[in-house]
Scaffold this motif. Structure first.
Motif, PDB file in Angstrom:
ATOM      1  N   LEU A   1       3.450   8.924  -3.796  1.00 52.54           N
ATOM      2  CA  LEU A   1       3.126   9.894  -2.744  1.00 52.54           C
ATOM      3  C   LEU A   1       1.824   9.513  -2.051  1.00 52.54           C
ATOM      4  N   LYS A   2       0.871   8.988  -2.816  1.00 51.24           N
ATOM      5  CA  LYS A   2      -0.386   8.522  -2.216  1.00 51.24           C
ATOM      6  C   LYS A   2      -0.154   7.328  -1.294  1.00 51.24           C
ATOM      7  N   PHE A   3       0.687   6.399  -1.731  1.00 51.52           N
ATOM      8  CA  PHE A   3       0.992   5.245  -0.883  1.00 51.52           C
ATOM      9  C   PHE A   3       1.630   5.714   0.423  1.00 51.52           C
ATOM     10  N   MET A   4       2.514   6.702   0.326  1.00 48.96           N
ATOM     11  CA  MET A   4       3.185   7.214   1.522  1.00 48.96           C
ATOM     12  C   MET A   4       2.212   7.959   2.436  1.00 48.96           C
ATOM     13  N   GLU A   5       1.271   8.688   1.856  1.00 47.58           N
ATOM     14  CA  GLU A   5       0.238   9.370   2.648  1.00 47.58           C
ATOM     15  C   GLU A   5      -0.569   8.354   3.442  1.00 47.58           C
ATOM     16  N   ARG A   6      -0.938   7.267   2.796  1.00 46.85           N
ATOM     17  CA  ARG A   6      -1.710   6.230   3.478  1.00 46.85           C
ATOM     18  C   ARG A   6      -0.904   5.624   4.628  1.00 46.85           C
TER      19      ARG A   6
ATOM     20  N   SER B   1      11.074   1.066  11.407  1.00 48.20           N
ATOM     21  CA  SER B   1      10.016   2.023  11.143  1.00 48.20           C
ATOM     22  C   SER B   1       8.686   1.296  10.945  1.00 48.20           C
ATOM     23  N   PHE B   2       7.608   2.036  11.082  1.00 48.67           N
ATOM     24  CA  PHE B   2       6.275   1.503  10.858  1.00 48.67           C
ATOM     25  C   PHE B   2       6.138   1.125   9.386  1.00 48.67           C
ATOM     26  N   ALA B   3       5.446   0.039   9.092  1.00 47.87           N
ATOM     27  CA  ALA B   3       5.232  -0.372   7.701  1.00 47.87           C
ATOM     28  C   ALA B   3       3.762  -0.666   7.447  1.00 47.87           C
ATOM     29  N   HIS B   4       3.300  -0.220   6.288  1.00 45.22           N
ATOM     30  CA  HIS B   4       1.935  -0.460   5.815  1.00 45.22           C
ATOM     31  C   HIS B   4       2.050  -1.244   4.512  1.00 45.22           C
ATOM     32  N   ARG B   5       1.260  -2.285   4.385  1.00 43.79           N
ATOM     33  CA  ARG B   5       1.301  -3.082   3.154  1.00 43.79           C
ATOM     34  C   ARG B   5       0.114  -2.733   2.269  1.00 43.79           C
ATOM     35  N   CYS B   6       0.376  -2.682   0.973  1.00 42.08           N
ATOM     36  CA  CYS B   6      -0.688  -2.429  -0.003  1.00 42.08           C
ATOM     37  C   CYS B   6      -0.325  -3.116  -1.307  1.00 42.08           C
TER      38      CYS B   6
ATOM     39  N   GLU C   1       2.978  -6.430  -4.498  1.00 41.43           N
ATOM     40  CA  GLU C   1       2.675  -6.128  -3.106  1.00 41.43           C
ATOM     41  C   GLU C   1       3.789  -5.216  -2.597  1.00 41.43           C
ATOM     42  N   LEU C   2       3.382  -4.100  -1.977  1.00 39.71           N
ATOM     43  CA  LEU C   2       4.320  -3.091  -1.522  1.00 39.71           C
ATOM     44  C   LEU C   2       4.339  -3.009  -0.001  1.00 39.71           C
ATOM     45  N   ARG C   3       5.487  -2.658   0.529  1.00 45.83           N
ATOM     46  CA  ARG C   3       5.644  -2.336   1.950  1.00 45.83           C
ATOM     47  C   ARG C   3       6.087  -0.889   2.006  1.00 45.83           C
ATOM     48  N   VAL C   4       5.283  -0.050   2.651  1.00 50.93           N
ATOM     49  CA  VAL C   4       5.539   1.388   2.703  1.00 50.93           C
ATOM     50  C   VAL C   4       5.836   1.764   4.154  1.00 50.93           C
ATOM     51  N   THR C   5       7.040   2.252   4.385  1.00 50.53           N
ATOM     52  CA  THR C   5       7.442   2.598   5.746  1.00 50.53           C
ATOM     53  C   THR C   5       7.131   4.062   6.042  1.00 50.53           C
ATOM     54  N   ALA C   6       7.015   4.368   7.317  1.00 46.54           N
ATOM     55  CA  ALA C   6       6.749   5.740   7.773  1.00 46.54           C
ATOM     56  C   ALA C   6       7.432   5.934   9.110  1.00 46.54           C
ATOM     57  N   GLN C   7       8.629   6.467   9.079  1.00 45.83           N
ATOM     58  CA  GLN C   7       9.400   6.680  10.297  1.00 45.83           C
ATOM     59  C   GLN C   7       9.499   8.168  10.597  1.00 45.83           C
ATOM     60  N   VAL C   8       9.124   8.549  11.811  1.00 52.00           N
ATOM     61  CA  VAL C   8       9.274   9.935  12.252  1.00 52.00           C
ATOM     62  C   VAL C   8      10.696  10.091  12.752  1.00 52.00           C
ATOM     63  N   VAL C   9      11.428  11.029  12.163  1.00 57.61           N
ATOM     64  CA  VAL C   9      12.823  11.238  12.548  1.00 57.61           C
ATOM     65  C   VAL C   9      13.029  12.559  13.284  1.00 57.61           C
ATOM     66  N   GLU C  10      11.978  13.388  13.332  1.00 52.49           N
ATOM     67  CA  GLU C  10      12.083  14.660  14.041  1.00 52.49           C
ATOM     68  C   GLU C  10      10.700  15.103  14.481  1.00 52.49           C
ATOM     69  N   VAL C  11      10.600  15.502  15.742  1.00 51.91           N
ATOM     70  CA  VAL C  11       9.358  16.039  16.288  1.00 51.91           C
ATOM     71  C   VAL C  11       9.630  17.466  16.728  1.00 51.91           C
TER      72      VAL C  11
END
Length: 150
Positions: free
Chosen positions: A33-38, A9-14, A79-89
């Protein structure tokens, strides 16, 4: 709630800043939830789309529903790694599975699922996701495609 297709999945670091923590020095629960939104916003950017560009096309994404599970606390300066995987479109929505990990020790801190709806910017009524954006999400490793449940 975990992604079942095994794709990366895509990962964003913050990083956790003082403003993210409560009086006990841990991340206040709503800030996950804010980290996940970003991370979802950065996922769009990674695919070549910006929120500003989409708003100009009369398209906004709004969170329809969410659920979250908290496993361990994050603390100041982590330091956090926040993933964002689309599992359904769907025609007018996307389902994301997201996780927040502490990088230092690879600890899963929080995981959640989000149903994000596509709406018209002028009326907030549902609208179809543009084909180019749908194709970008589908090419980016989604779990399933569906036309139901919008």
């Amino acid at each position: 709630m975990r992604a079942q297709n095994g794709l990366e999945s895509f990962a964003h670091r913050c990083r956790v800043y003082y403003e993210d923590t409560d009086a006990g020095g841990v991340v206040y629960y709503v800030n996950y939830l804010k980290f996940m939104e970003r991370a979802r916003t950065e996922r769009l950017r990674h695919l070549g789309f910006s929120q500003h560009q989409l708003a100009g096309q009369n398209l906004l994404f709004v969170v329809h529903s969410t659920e979250a599970r908290y496993h361990a606390p994050a603390r100041l300066d982590d330091e956090l790694r926040v993933t964002a995987q689309v599992v359904e479109v769907n025609r007018a929505s996307l389902r994301f599975v997201q996780q927040v990990w502490r990088e230092q020790d690879a600890t899963l801190l929080c995981e959640g699922q989000f149903l994000v709806a596509a709406v018209r910017a002028d009326t907030f009524k549902p609208r179809a996701i543009p084909p180019a954006l749908r194709d970008a999400f589908l090419a980016g490793g989604t779990g399933t495609q569906s036309n139901a449940g919008e």
